[in-house]
Motif scaffolding. Sequence first.
Motif, PDB file in Angstrom:
ATOM      1  N   ASP A  71       0.829  -1.208   0.000  1.00 57.00           N
ATOM      2  CA  ASP A  71       0.000   0.000   0.000  1.00 57.00           C
ATOM      3  C   ASP A  71       0.864   1.258   0.000  1.00 57.00           C
ATOM      4  N   LEU A  72       1.992   1.216   0.700  1.00 59.09           N
ATOM      5  CA  LEU A  72       2.898   2.368   0.734  1.00 59.09           C
ATOM      6  C   LEU A  72       3.442   2.656  -0.663  1.00 59.09           C
ATOM      7  N   ILE A  73       3.811   1.603  -1.384  1.00 54.82           N
ATOM      8  CA  ILE A  73       4.342   1.779  -2.740  1.00 54.82           C
ATOM      9  C   ILE A  73       3.252   2.282  -3.679  1.00 54.82           C
ATOM     10  N   VAL A  74       2.029   1.749  -3.539  1.00 57.41           N
ATOM     11  CA  VAL A  74       0.904   2.217  -4.353  1.00 57.41           C
ATOM     12  C   VAL A  74       0.691   3.710  -4.130  1.00 57.41           C
ATOM     13  N   PRO A 121       8.202   5.061 -15.033  1.00 59.02           N
ATOM     14  CA  PRO A 121       9.617   4.657 -15.009  1.00 59.02           C
ATOM     15  C   PRO A 121       9.720   3.135 -14.867  1.00 59.02           C
ATOM     16  N   SER A 122      10.864   2.593 -15.225  1.00 56.89           N
ATOM     17  CA  SER A 122      11.066   1.146 -15.154  1.00 56.89           C
ATOM     18  C   SER A 122      11.023   0.656 -13.717  1.00 56.89           C
ATOM     19  N   GLU A 123      10.868  -0.668 -13.542  1.00 50.60           N
ATOM     20  CA  GLU A 123      10.872  -1.257 -12.198  1.00 50.60           C
ATOM     21  C   GLU A 123      12.170  -0.925 -11.470  1.00 50.60           C
ATOM     22  N   ARG A 124      13.273  -0.954 -12.183  1.00 53.70           N
ATOM     23  CA  ARG A 124      14.570  -0.658 -11.575  1.00 53.70           C
ATOM     24  C   ARG A 124      14.611   0.777 -11.061  1.00 53.70           C
ATOM     25  N   MET A 125      14.136   1.711 -11.880  1.00 53.61           N
ATOM     26  CA  MET A 125      14.146   3.116 -11.481  1.00 53.61           C
ATOM     27  C   MET A 125      13.203   3.375 -10.308  1.00 53.61           C
ATOM     28  N   LEU A 126      12.030   2.731 -10.341  1.00 55.92           N
ATOM     29  CA  LEU A 126      11.085   2.894  -9.234  1.00 55.92           C
ATOM     30  C   LEU A 126      11.650   2.277  -7.954  1.00 55.92           C
ATOM     31  N   ARG A 154      14.152   4.728  -6.628  1.00 59.55           N
ATOM     32  CA  ARG A 154      13.483   5.951  -6.177  1.00 59.55           C
ATOM     33  C   ARG A 154      12.772   5.732  -4.843  1.00 59.55           C
ATOM     34  N   PHE A 155      12.088   4.591  -4.716  1.00 61.47           N
ATOM     35  CA  PHE A 155      11.310   4.303  -3.507  1.00 61.47           C
ATOM     36  C   PHE A 155      12.092   3.512  -2.466  1.00 61.47           C
TER      37      PHE A 155
END
Length: 237
Positions: A16-19, A38-43, A46-47
Motif C-alpha cells: 500500500d505504501l508503494i501504491v 519509469p522502469s521497475e529498476r528506477m522505481l 526511487r522508492f
Amino acid sequence: MNLDTVIKIDNQANQDLIVSKIKGLISHKNLETGDKLPSERMLSERFETSRGNIRDAIKKLEFYGILKTVPKSGTFIANIGSIAINGMIDDILSLQESSFKDLVETRILLELKIARLAALRRTKDDLIKIKKALDTYTKKALSEKDAVQEDLLFHLAIAKSSRNVTMNTFMLIITPEIITNFNKHHICDDDMAFKGIKEHEAIYQAIVEQNPEKAKKKMKEHFKVLYNYCYNENLIK
C-alpha cells in the motif's frame, strides 16, 4: 497472531505504501493517459525498495485497471482521467481484508451465476474435467479425509466452463482465503462431506443436461448449509 498473519500484514502495508508513492509520482510528474511509468529498476531505486515489491504494487494497480503493462514496452497509465485515477487509488488503499462473511456472500452470488453459465456454455471437454474433479472429491470424501481443496477444485472446474474470464479470475482470487477459513472454522465435518458428494453430483448432472435453472437451483441448495452456518455463527448479519 501467528507469524504468517504478521508477514501478510507487513506485506500488505508495504504494498500500500508503494501504491501511494506511485500515486504521488503520477501527480508530481503530471502523468496522463497513455504515459509510461519509469522502469521497475528506477522505481525500486526511487522508492528504496525491492523490484519484487514494485512488481507486486504494479500488479495490484493493473488488477484494478489503473495501469497496463505491455511486454517489452513497459507499464502505462490506463485510459482513464487523472481525477478518476486518484479517486480509485484512494479507494484501493482504503479497502480492508475480506472477512469470512464477505467471502461466503461473494462466493454464493458468484457461483449461482457461474453454474447457470456453465450449463449453457460447457463443452464435452469441460464435462470431462468437471467429472474428473468430482471423482477426485468423491474418493477423498469417502476415505474420510479433509476434502476441502478437492471440493474447491470441482467448483473451479465449473467456473472455467462458464467461459467468463472475469468470474473465473474472481474465483481464483478468493479460493486461497476460503480454504484457510474453512480450516479455521472447522466447517466441513464428515456428514457434510458425504452430503456434498450427492450435491456435487446433482450440480454436475444439471450441467450435463444443459439446464441452467436447474444448475443454479442445485448450486443454491449446495450452499444452504454453509450459508446457514454463517448466520448461526453471526458471520453474516
